[in-house]
Design a protein around this motif. Structure first.
Motif, PDB file in Angstrom:
ATOM      1  N   ASP A  30       0.845  -1.194   0.000  1.00  0.00           N
ATOM      2  CA  ASP A  30       0.000   0.000   0.000  1.00  0.00           C
ATOM      3  C   ASP A  30       0.879   1.242   0.000  1.00  0.00           C
ATOM      4  N   TYR A  31       0.315   2.341  -0.436  1.00  0.00           N
ATOM      5  CA  TYR A  31       1.063   3.598  -0.485  1.00  0.00           C
ATOM      6  C   TYR A  31       0.080   4.760  -0.409  1.00  0.00           C
ATOM      7  N   ASN A  32       0.588   5.939  -0.126  1.00  0.00           N
ATOM      8  CA  ASN A  32      -0.232   7.150  -0.028  1.00  0.00           C
ATOM      9  C   ASN A  32       0.337   8.231  -0.935  1.00  0.00           C
ATOM     10  N   VAL A  33      -0.560   9.026  -1.504  1.00  0.00           N
ATOM     11  CA  VAL A  33      -0.165  10.216  -2.250  1.00  0.00           C
ATOM     12  C   VAL A  33      -0.209  11.392  -1.272  1.00  0.00           C
ATOM     13  N   VAL A  34       0.917  12.054  -1.097  1.00  0.00           N
ATOM     14  CA  VAL A  34       1.035  13.136  -0.116  1.00  0.00           C
ATOM     15  C   VAL A  34       1.238  14.448  -0.868  1.00  0.00           C
ATOM     16  N   TRP A  35       0.317  15.379  -0.671  1.00  0.00           N
ATOM     17  CA  TRP A  35       0.392  16.674  -1.340  1.00  0.00           C
ATOM     18  C   TRP A  35       1.079  17.689  -0.447  1.00  0.00           C
ATOM     19  N   ALA A  36       1.934  18.497  -1.025  1.00  0.00           N
ATOM     20  CA  ALA A  36       2.548  19.590  -0.272  1.00  0.00           C
ATOM     21  C   ALA A  36       1.471  20.609   0.070  1.00  0.00           C
ATOM     22  N   PRO A  37       1.457  21.135   1.293  1.00  0.00           N
ATOM     23  CA  PRO A  37       0.405  22.091   1.669  1.00  0.00           C
ATOM     24  C   PRO A  37       0.482  23.362   0.834  1.00  0.00           C
ATOM     25  N   GLY A  38      -0.665  23.818   0.370  1.00  0.00           N
ATOM     26  CA  GLY A  38      -0.695  25.052  -0.402  1.00  0.00           C
ATOM     27  C   GLY A  38      -0.794  26.278   0.466  1.00  0.00           C
ATOM     28  N   PHE A  39      -1.498  26.128   1.605  1.00  0.00           N
ATOM     29  CA  PHE A  39      -1.715  27.275   2.491  1.00  0.00           C
ATOM     30  C   PHE A  39      -0.763  27.194   3.679  1.00  0.00           C
ATOM     31  N   GLU A  40      -0.104  28.288   3.983  1.00  0.00           N
ATOM     32  CA  GLU A  40       0.794  28.365   5.131  1.00  0.00           C
ATOM     33  C   GLU A  40       0.398  29.556   5.993  1.00  0.00           C
ATOM     34  N   LEU A  41       0.361  29.320   7.299  1.00  0.00           N
ATOM     35  CA  LEU A  41       0.006  30.382   8.236  1.00  0.00           C
ATOM     36  C   LEU A  41       1.111  31.426   8.309  1.00  0.00           C
ATOM     37  N   SER A  42       0.715  32.652   8.595  1.00  0.00           N
ATOM     38  CA  SER A  42       1.695  33.718   8.791  1.00  0.00           C
ATOM     39  C   SER A  42       2.400  33.512  10.133  1.00  0.00           C
ATOM     40  N   GLU A  43       3.560  34.151  10.308  1.00  0.00           N
ATOM     41  CA  GLU A  43       4.317  33.990  11.549  1.00  0.00           C
ATOM     42  C   GLU A  43       3.540  34.469  12.774  1.00  0.00           C
ATOM     43  N   PRO A  44       2.839  35.640  12.711  1.00  0.00           N
ATOM     44  CA  PRO A  44       2.045  36.040  13.882  1.00  0.00           C
ATOM     45  C   PRO A  44       0.964  35.024  14.230  1.00  0.00           C
ATOM     46  N   THR A  45       0.328  34.433  13.230  1.00  0.00           N
ATOM     47  CA  THR A  45      -0.706  33.440  13.500  1.00  0.00           C
ATOM     48  C   THR A  45      -0.106  32.188  14.120  1.00  0.00           C
ATOM     49  N   LYS A  46       1.061  31.764  13.614  1.00  0.00           N
ATOM     50  CA  LYS A  46       1.734  30.604  14.203  1.00  0.00           C
ATOM     51  C   LYS A  46       2.064  30.857  15.670  1.00  0.00           C
ATOM     52  N   ALA A  47       2.565  32.062  15.961  1.00  0.00           N
ATOM     53  CA  ALA A  47       2.915  32.391  17.349  1.00  0.00           C
ATOM     54  C   ALA A  47       1.674  32.383  18.235  1.00  0.00           C
ATOM     55  N   ASP A  48       0.557  32.888  17.722  1.00  0.00           N
ATOM     56  CA  ASP A  48      -0.682  32.905  18.490  1.00  0.00           C
ATOM     57  C   ASP A  48      -1.163  31.487  18.773  1.00  0.00           C
ATOM     58  N   MET A  88       0.766  28.797  18.984  1.00  0.00           N
ATOM     59  CA  MET A  88       1.681  28.209  19.966  1.00  0.00           C
ATOM     60  C   MET A  88       1.334  28.672  21.378  1.00  0.00           C
ATOM     61  N   LEU A  89       0.965  29.949  21.499  1.00  0.00           N
ATOM     62  CA  LEU A  89       0.591  30.466  22.814  1.00  0.00           C
ATOM     63  C   LEU A  89      -0.652  29.770  23.339  1.00  0.00           C
ATOM     64  N   LYS A  90      -1.647  29.609  22.501  1.00  0.00           N
ATOM     65  CA  LYS A  90      -2.887  28.953  22.925  1.00  0.00           C
ATOM     66  C   LYS A  90      -2.642  27.494  23.284  1.00  0.00           C
ATOM     67  N   GLU A  91      -1.775  26.815  22.529  1.00  0.00           N
ATOM     68  CA  GLU A  91      -1.447  25.429  22.850  1.00  0.00           C
ATOM     69  C   GLU A  91      -0.736  25.335  24.193  1.00  0.00           C
ATOM     70  N   ALA A  92       0.167  26.279  24.452  1.00  0.00           N
ATOM     71  CA  ALA A  92       0.865  26.284  25.739  1.00  0.00           C
ATOM     72  C   ALA A  92      -0.107  26.525  26.890  1.00  0.00           C
ATOM     73  N   GLN A  93      -1.066  27.426  26.699  1.00  0.00           N
ATOM     74  CA  GLN A  93      -2.074  27.678  27.732  1.00  0.00           C
ATOM     75  C   GLN A  93      -2.948  26.454  27.955  1.00  0.00           C
ATOM     76  N   ALA A  94      -3.270  25.743  26.865  1.00  0.00           N
ATOM     77  CA  ALA A  94      -4.080  24.525  27.006  1.00  0.00           C
ATOM     78  C   ALA A  94      -3.321  23.457  27.780  1.00  0.00           C
ATOM     79  N   ARG A  95      -2.020  23.299  27.498  1.00  0.00           N
ATOM     80  CA  ARG A  95      -1.224  22.313  28.238  1.00  0.00           C
ATOM     81  C   ARG A  95      -1.123  22.699  29.712  1.00  0.00           C
ATOM     82  N   ASN A  96      -1.048  23.981  29.983  1.00  0.00           N
ATOM     83  CA  ASN A  96      -0.987  24.440  31.365  1.00  0.00           C
ATOM     84  C   ASN A  96      -2.264  24.062  32.116  1.00  0.00           C
ATOM     85  N   LEU A  97      -3.420  24.186  31.456  1.00  0.00           N
ATOM     86  CA  LEU A  97      -4.678  23.799  32.072  1.00  0.00           C
ATOM     87  C   LEU A  97      -4.759  22.290  32.265  1.00  0.00           C
TER      88      LEU A  97
END
Length: 445
Positions: A348-366, A368-377
């Protein structure tokens, strides 16, 4: 009331389509393939929907990975080499363009095999040495070449394709073709062109733009108001035009009249009207039918398209859906290449597509912050080591992570005194807490 429309003179006077016609014009009139091709070659939005989407689907390519507990990276590289030799990416892009344009397309396989001729089924294939894209422009299927047996799983599908290669016509057996039609609606092998549902709005959009230009030219661009003293006859006014070479100018560029005439605006009374709402109706309908945001149909402009992650995400979500529809064609090609031995066979095998949409750096940072807050909870009901395991991190040394430390971590972040952090139920946990605090401080230091 039915009406006749003269051939198109460049005035876009055909309310049914983008090209001229002498046929009766009614709502729901059939659209010919020639009209669809004309639309793609002349109308920017049509080109965007048909051609640009196909290019975006294949812009970043894809990889093929073995679906196994320990996938073999060498196999993926070998597959990529074989596909590159066949110029597969370019051929798939061409396949998608014609499938979107005509509703169907087929990928012809040039095969070395033991078959008597191309009209016969593939027999013991040895090698695929070329790919050719066929569709409405260079291929047809005669009704006599369709499968007529109602008991066959291929009922209604082509058995033979009649292709045009130069000045010659040849019959090709279906086992030498990979058929692609992602929008079938009632027909066994033909799909619906993507412009079929958009055609009326494309026409309305183009006619609206032309009407706006006419309106600006007639009412908003201004004109020369020439007043001749005294009352003048029409003959005198005509002579004035002729004597001053005004007859060669557009009739709406001037108003020549006698002294007893006046100019008065009727209707808009000289006020500029905003044409946007009238044009946006067509754009929004085109966006709905094509699943392309209005901003993308308008074109990229600084501060709008580039800054709208919501629109980008919506657009690339539609592209991902289109890519998934193409995967069956890729699977059929790879399976055929496994049969020839050009690609090693795997389970078996899979066809893997490169992502077309990439988040901006400010969105990525936001995020990461929310994920860190969720782990803290989560530390309020999960042990530290459990939270670390979710992040694919190892346990803390000395058993320091075997504690529910939600209050502890919050306290360290907020600067609370140690006494308030150590409100645990027994001394063993208090000792673990001290070691955890010491470890966390070292990590922060």
């Amino acid at each position: 009331m039915r009406q006749k429309v003269a051939s198109n003179t460049g005035e876009f006077d055909d309310p049914r389509g983008l090209s001229g016609s002498t046929e009766d014009v009614t709502f729901g009139s059939p659209i010919s393939i020639n009209q669809i091709v004309f639309a793609v070659s002349r109308e920017p939005v049509a080109k965007r929907v048909v051609v640009d989407v196909a290019f975006d689907m294949l812009a970043k390519g894809f990889s093929v990975e073995e679906a196994a507990e320990k996938p073999n990276p060498k196999w993926s590289r070998d597959v990529s080499l074989v596909l590159d030799e066949l110029n597969t990416k370019e051929k798939l892009r061409e396949l998608v363009v014609f499938e979107r344009l005509f509703g169907w397309a087929a990928l012809g396989l040039s095969v070395t095999d033991l078959g008597a001729d191309p009209t016969k089924p593939v027999s013991s294939p040895q090698q695929v040495f070329g790919l050719t894209v066929f569709s409405e422009h260079n291929c047809s299927v005669w009704s006599t070449d369709e499968e007529r047996s109602a008991d066959s799983e291929r009922a209604g599908l082509p058995n033979l394709y009649t292709v045009k290669i130069g000045a010659l016509q040849k019959k090709i057996h279906w086992t030498r073709m990979i058929h692609f039609a992602s929008r079938r609606m009632g027909h066994p092998w033909k799909g619906v062109p993507v412009l079929a549902v958009l055609y009326s709005d494309l026409t309305a959009f183009r006619n609206a733009r032309e009407a706006i230009l006419r309106t600006i030219k007639v009412h908003a661009a201004g004109f020369a108001d020439i007043t001749l003293k005294g009352k003048k006859s029409q003959r005198q006014l005509d002579n004035f035009d002729k004597n001053n070479d005004l007859t060669n100018l557009d009739s709406r560029s001037r108003f020549v009249h006698g002294g007893d005439s006046k100019v008065e605006w009727i209707g808009a009374k000289g006020k500029a009207l905003d044409p946007g709402p009238y044009v946006d109706v067509s754009l929004e309908s085109l966006s709905c039918g094509s699943r392309i945001p209005v901003s993308h149909l308008r074109g990229a402009t600084a501060g709008t398209l580039a800054g709208s992650e919501v629109n980008d995400r919506e657009y690339w979500g539609g592209i991902a859906m289109q890519q998934s529809l193409l995967e069956r064609t890729i699977w059929d090609l790879i399976d055929f290449l496994m049969e020839t031995g050009q690609i090693d066979r795997v389970e078996d095998y899979n066809v893997v597509w490169a992502p077309g949409f990439e988040l901006s750096e400010p969105t990525k940072a936001d995020i990461m912050l929310k994920e860190a807050q969720a782990r803290n909870l989560m530390l309020g009901w999960m042990m530290v080591d459990e939270v670390r395991a979710d992040q694919k991190l190892g346990a803390l040394p000395g058993g320091a992570g075997q504690v529910f430390a939600g209050l502890t971590v919050q306290g360290l972040d907020s600067g609370q005194p140690e006494g308030e952090e150590e409100q645990l139920q027994d001394g063993e946990n208090a000792g673990l807490l001290k070691r955890l605090r010491s470890f966390l401080r070292r990590e922060k230091g």
